[in-house]
Design a protein around this motif. Structure first.
Motif, mmCIF file in Angstrom:
data_model
loop_
_atom_site.group_PDB
_atom_site.id
_atom_site.type_symbol
_atom_site.label_atom_id
_atom_site.label_comp_id
_atom_site.label_asym_id
_atom_site.label_seq_id
_atom_site.Cartn_x
_atom_site.Cartn_y
_atom_site.Cartn_z
ATOM 1 N N TYR A 171 73.834 26.663 96.124
ATOM 2 C CA TYR A 171 72.908 26.522 97.249
ATOM 3 C C TYR A 171 73.623 25.987 98.485
ATOM 4 C CZ TYR A 171 68.857 24.946 99.951
ATOM 5 O OH TYR A 171 67.934 24.742 100.945
ATOM 6 N N GLN A 172 73.565 26.734 99.570
ATOM 7 C CA GLN A 172 74.138 26.434 100.881
ATOM 8 C C GLN A 172 75.650 26.203 100.855
ATOM 9 O OE1 GLN A 172 71.769 23.257 102.644
ATOM 10 N NE2 GLN A 172 70.250 24.747 103.333
ATOM 11 N N GLU A 173 76.332 26.716 99.821
ATOM 12 C CA GLU A 173 77.790 26.540 99.723
ATOM 13 C C GLU A 173 78.517 27.858 99.468
ATOM 14 O OE1 GLU A 173 79.300 23.794 100.463
ATOM 15 O OE2 GLU A 173 77.551 22.474 100.488
ATOM 16 N N GLY A 174 77.789 28.964 99.471
ATOM 17 C CA GLY A 174 78.414 30.250 99.200
ATOM 18 C C GLY A 174 78.663 30.436 97.717
ATOM 19 N N ALA A 175 79.780 31.072 97.406
ATOM 20 C CA ALA A 175 80.122 31.355 96.005
ATOM 21 C C ALA A 175 81.550 30.890 95.732
ATOM 22 C CB ALA A 175 79.961 32.841 95.711
ATOM 23 N N PRO A 176 81.739 29.582 95.547
ATOM 24 C CA PRO A 176 83.090 29.091 95.268
ATOM 25 C C PRO A 176 83.565 29.554 93.893
ATOM 26 C CG PRO A 176 81.507 27.304 95.058
ATOM 27 C CD PRO A 176 80.757 28.502 95.570
ATOM 28 N N ALA A 177 84.875 29.639 93.746
ATOM 29 C CA ALA A 177 85.469 30.027 92.461
ATOM 30 C C ALA A 177 86.187 28.823 91.867
ATOM 31 C CB ALA A 177 86.446 31.181 92.658
ATOM 32 N N TRP A 178 85.929 28.583 90.594
ATOM 33 C CA TRP A 178 86.622 27.524 89.877
ATOM 34 C C TRP A 178 87.647 28.161 88.958
ATOM 35 C CZ3 TRP A 178 81.554 26.562 91.304
ATOM 36 C CH2 TRP A 178 81.336 25.356 91.975
ATOM 37 N N GLU A 179 88.792 27.513 88.851
ATOM 38 C CA GLU A 179 89.902 28.028 88.054
ATOM 39 C C GLU A 179 90.124 27.108 86.858
ATOM 40 O OE1 GLU A 179 94.521 28.396 89.028
ATOM 41 O OE2 GLU A 179 93.265 29.774 90.184
ATOM 42 N N PHE A 180 90.208 27.706 85.666
ATOM 43 C CA PHE A 180 90.375 26.945 84.438
ATOM 44 C C PHE A 180 91.658 27.366 83.738
ATOM 45 C CE2 PHE A 180 85.881 27.425 85.333
ATOM 46 C CZ PHE A 180 85.407 26.122 85.213
ATOM 47 N N ASP A 181 92.471 26.379 83.349
ATOM 48 C CA ASP A 181 93.668 26.635 82.554
ATOM 49 C C ASP A 181 93.210 26.770 81.106
ATOM 50 O OD1 ASP A 181 95.981 26.622 81.060
ATOM 51 O OD2 ASP A 181 96.764 24.744 81.867
ATOM 52 N N THR A 182 93.147 27.994 80.615
ATOM 53 C CA THR A 182 92.634 28.243 79.271
ATOM 54 C C THR A 182 93.753 28.488 78.256
ATOM 55 O OG1 THR A 182 92.335 30.580 79.833
ATOM 56 C CG2 THR A 182 90.416 29.121 80.087
ATOM 57 N N SER A 183 94.983 28.257 78.660
ATOM 58 C CA SER A 183 96.106 28.471 77.748
ATOM 59 C C SER A 183 95.965 27.553 76.532
ATOM 60 C CB SER A 183 97.431 28.207 78.461
ATOM 61 O OG SER A 183 97.494 26.866 78.917
#
Length: 192
Positions: A171-183
């Motif tokens: 909400y009111q922040e757009g569509a940020p992307a989060w990055e996860f180290d899944t190794s």
């Protein structure tokens, strides 16, 4: 640096110090050649340590519920009242009552994903092209987490990727992307 009984991190620091302080010498040259090998040893030693595995008994079924969690390696800072940098959490869960779930949660803010209408999230596994997944908010309509549908496909793809990126509307922040180290994800630790 050559003492294999020492931790790889300590050996790597020594090698970098020798290579930087004494370039062109026999010791400095040997240290420079050893650095890539030691960096790989450090990477392997730390593989999967970012994952937190938990198990607890579900009081209604007396069966185990198991989770694997990893925090995002990046943060986002939203406007007030949700200011301060925050991480997201990716949770893989197997629950005796609720089944298998992929859950993404944020610390503060409002993910735009309702339980009754759902939403779409964009997910990228490693260097693959982004894929769209259906998602749904929780039944209590809280706004800090969402359930990503397609558990089996998601976990299969994640197991072969070192990085997973998830983009969701806030909400009111757009569509940020989060990055996860899944190794180093270990699906065998999710056995119930």
């Amino acid at each position: 640096m050559n003492d294999a009984s020492r931790y790889a991190e300590a050996r790597l620091l020594t090698a970098k110090d020798l290579a930087g302080s004494f370039p062109g010498t026999t010791e400095g040259t040997a240290a420079s050649k050893l650095i890539p090998e030691l960096e790989e040893d450090v990477r392997k030693a730390n593989l999967g340590k970012q994952w937190v595995y938990r198990s607890y008994d579900d009081p209604m079924t007396s069966e185990a519920s198991v989770t694997a969690e990893v925090s995002s390696s990046n943060t986002h800072e939203f406007d007030r009242p949700y200011s301060r940098p925050q991480h997201a959490t990716l949770t893989i869960r197997k629950h005796p009552q609720h089944g298998s779930d992929v859950i993404m949660s944020i610390e503060r803010g409002q993910l735009l994903c309702r339980s009754y209408s759902g939403c779409k999230v964009l997910v990228r596994f490693g260097d693959e092209k982004p894929r769209t997944y259906e998602a749904a908010g929780p039944s209590d309509n809280s706004t800090t987490l969402l359930f990503i549908r397609g558990y089996s496909d998601f976990v299969r793809r994640m197991a072969s990727a070192d990085v997973v990126r998830i983009q969701a509307e806030v909400y009111q922040e757009g569509a940020p992307a989060w990055e996860f180290d899944t190794s180093g994800f270990d699906p065998s630790k999710l056995k119930q």
